[in-house]
Design a protein around this motif. Structure first.
Motif, PDB file in Angstrom:
ATOM      1  N   ALA A 245      -1.655   0.025  -5.905  1.00  0.00           N
ATOM      2  CA  ALA A 245      -1.594  -0.008  -4.437  1.00  0.00           C
ATOM      3  C   ALA A 245      -2.818  -0.744  -3.884  1.00  0.00           C
ATOM      4  N   ASP A 246      -2.590  -1.627  -2.912  1.00  0.00           N
ATOM      5  CA  ASP A 246      -3.686  -2.398  -2.313  1.00  0.00           C
ATOM      6  C   ASP A 246      -4.495  -1.564  -1.325  1.00  0.00           C
ATOM      7  N   PHE A 247      -3.848  -0.567  -0.729  1.00  0.00           N
ATOM      8  CA  PHE A 247      -4.540   0.306   0.218  1.00  0.00           C
ATOM      9  C   PHE A 247      -3.828   1.649   0.263  1.00  0.00           C
ATOM     10  N   ILE A 248      -4.531   2.641   0.800  1.00  0.00           N
ATOM     11  CA  ILE A 248      -4.004   4.002   0.884  1.00  0.00           C
ATOM     12  C   ILE A 248      -4.133   4.484   2.324  1.00  0.00           C
ATOM     13  N   VAL A 249      -3.045   5.003   2.876  1.00  0.00           N
ATOM     14  CA  VAL A 249      -3.039   5.474   4.260  1.00  0.00           C
ATOM     15  C   VAL A 249      -2.759   6.969   4.299  1.00  0.00           C
TER      16      VAL A 249
ATOM     17  N   GLY B  71       0.815  -1.203   0.000  1.00  0.00           N
ATOM     18  CA  GLY B  71       0.000   0.000   0.000  1.00  0.00           C
ATOM     19  C   GLY B  71       0.849   1.254   0.000  1.00  0.00           C
ATOM     20  N   ALA B  72       0.172   2.381   0.016  1.00  0.00           N
ATOM     21  CA  ALA B  72       0.838   3.690   0.012  1.00  0.00           C
ATOM     22  C   ALA B  72       0.515   4.437   1.289  1.00  0.00           C
ATOM     23  N   GLY B  73       1.513   5.109   1.841  1.00  0.00           N
ATOM     24  CA  GLY B  73       1.316   5.898   3.053  1.00  0.00           C
ATOM     25  C   GLY B  73       1.540   7.379   2.802  1.00  0.00           C
ATOM     26  N   THR B  74       1.122   8.206   3.750  1.00  0.00           N
ATOM     27  CA  THR B  74       1.272   9.668   3.667  1.00  0.00           C
ATOM     28  C   THR B  74       0.673  10.206   2.369  1.00  0.00           C
TER      29      THR B  74
ATOM     30  N   ASP C  98      -4.250  13.857  -6.507  1.00  0.00           N
ATOM     31  CA  ASP C  98      -3.298  13.359  -7.509  1.00  0.00           C
ATOM     32  C   ASP C  98      -2.527  12.159  -6.984  1.00  0.00           C
ATOM     33  N   ALA C  99      -2.180  12.207  -5.701  1.00  0.00           N
ATOM     34  CA  ALA C  99      -1.459  11.091  -5.093  1.00  0.00           C
ATOM     35  C   ALA C  99      -2.341   9.844  -5.048  1.00  0.00           C
ATOM     36  N   VAL C 100      -3.620  10.041  -4.749  1.00  0.00           N
ATOM     37  CA  VAL C 100      -4.575   8.920  -4.765  1.00  0.00           C
ATOM     38  C   VAL C 100      -4.585   8.281  -6.150  1.00  0.00           C
TER      39      VAL C 100
END
Length: 207
Positions: free
Chosen positions: A85-89, A67-70, A75-77
């Motif tokens: 990415a499996d998940f977004i934090v 996944g992605a953090g911060t 745009d980042a999403v």
């Protein structure tokens, strides 16, 4: 819709949070963590070319959940979704980002530290949250939160390490993120040290 990722996070219980100044260090720590048994990797967007690394890890390690953090902008999403990415934090509550991630059918895990914030995101349909910083909020928050919101899933990060991660799990955490310790171990003992550290983490969460 997100049950598969929920199940993986709750089964594995430990998340390697990657936050480095260079792409190369991030890649080496990520691979060492996976080889050490930590199959969930959160690459923070502060890492140079983070989306590229997410995609590479997903391609090279089919069993890994990456996944992605911060994540702080729309745009980042988009970048995270485009790179699988499996998940977004997110480290905080941003209603625009939560709504947009939901619109894009991406799993968003917002960071919070109060019951009022939890109530706010719960009403938005969020069922997986990040408690950050965990060492400030404290382990007691998890039980209190679940007594009011029994279907909420909680991932504390900040102050979690291989020695206390078991305590977080025992206090009701569904999974926990470990970040700064991985950098310290990498600087002192390289990838071998990270691999050994992560093996210890896995032993301590599956007690």
């Amino acid at each position: 819709m997100f049950k598969k990722v929920y199940d993986i996070l709750k089964k594995e219980k430990a998340v390697a949070v990657i936050r480095t100044k260079t792409y190369e260090d991030a890649r080496e720590i990520s691979i060492a963590a996976i080889e050490g048994g930590m199959n969930i990797i959160e690459v923070t967007m502060s890492v140079p070319n983070a989306p590229k690394l997410i995609k590479e890890l997903k391609n090279e390690y089919k069993d890994a959940c990456v996944g992605a953090g911060t994540v702080l902008t729309r745009d980042a999403v988009d970048e995270c979704i485009e790179n699988n990415a499996d998940f977004i934090v997110s480290p905080c509550i941003d209603e625009e980002i939560i709504s947009y991630a939901n619109q894009r059918k991406a799993l968003i895990i917002p960071g919070l530290m109060t019951m009022s914030e939890l109530n706010k995101v719960y009403k938005m349909g969020v069922r997986f949250i990040k408690v950050f910083p965990g060492n400030v909020v404290g382990k007691g928050f998890i039980g209190a939160a679940k007594s009011i919101f029994p279907d909420i899933n909680i991932m504390p990060t900040g102050g979690v390490n291989k020695d206390n991660i078991g305590e977080w799990i025992q206090n009701g955490a569904d999974c926990s993120g470990i970040g700064s310790d991985l950098n310290k171990v990498y600087k002192s003992n390289g990838t071998v040290g990270v691999k050994e550290y992560c093996s210890e983490v896995i032993k301590n969460v599956h007690f």
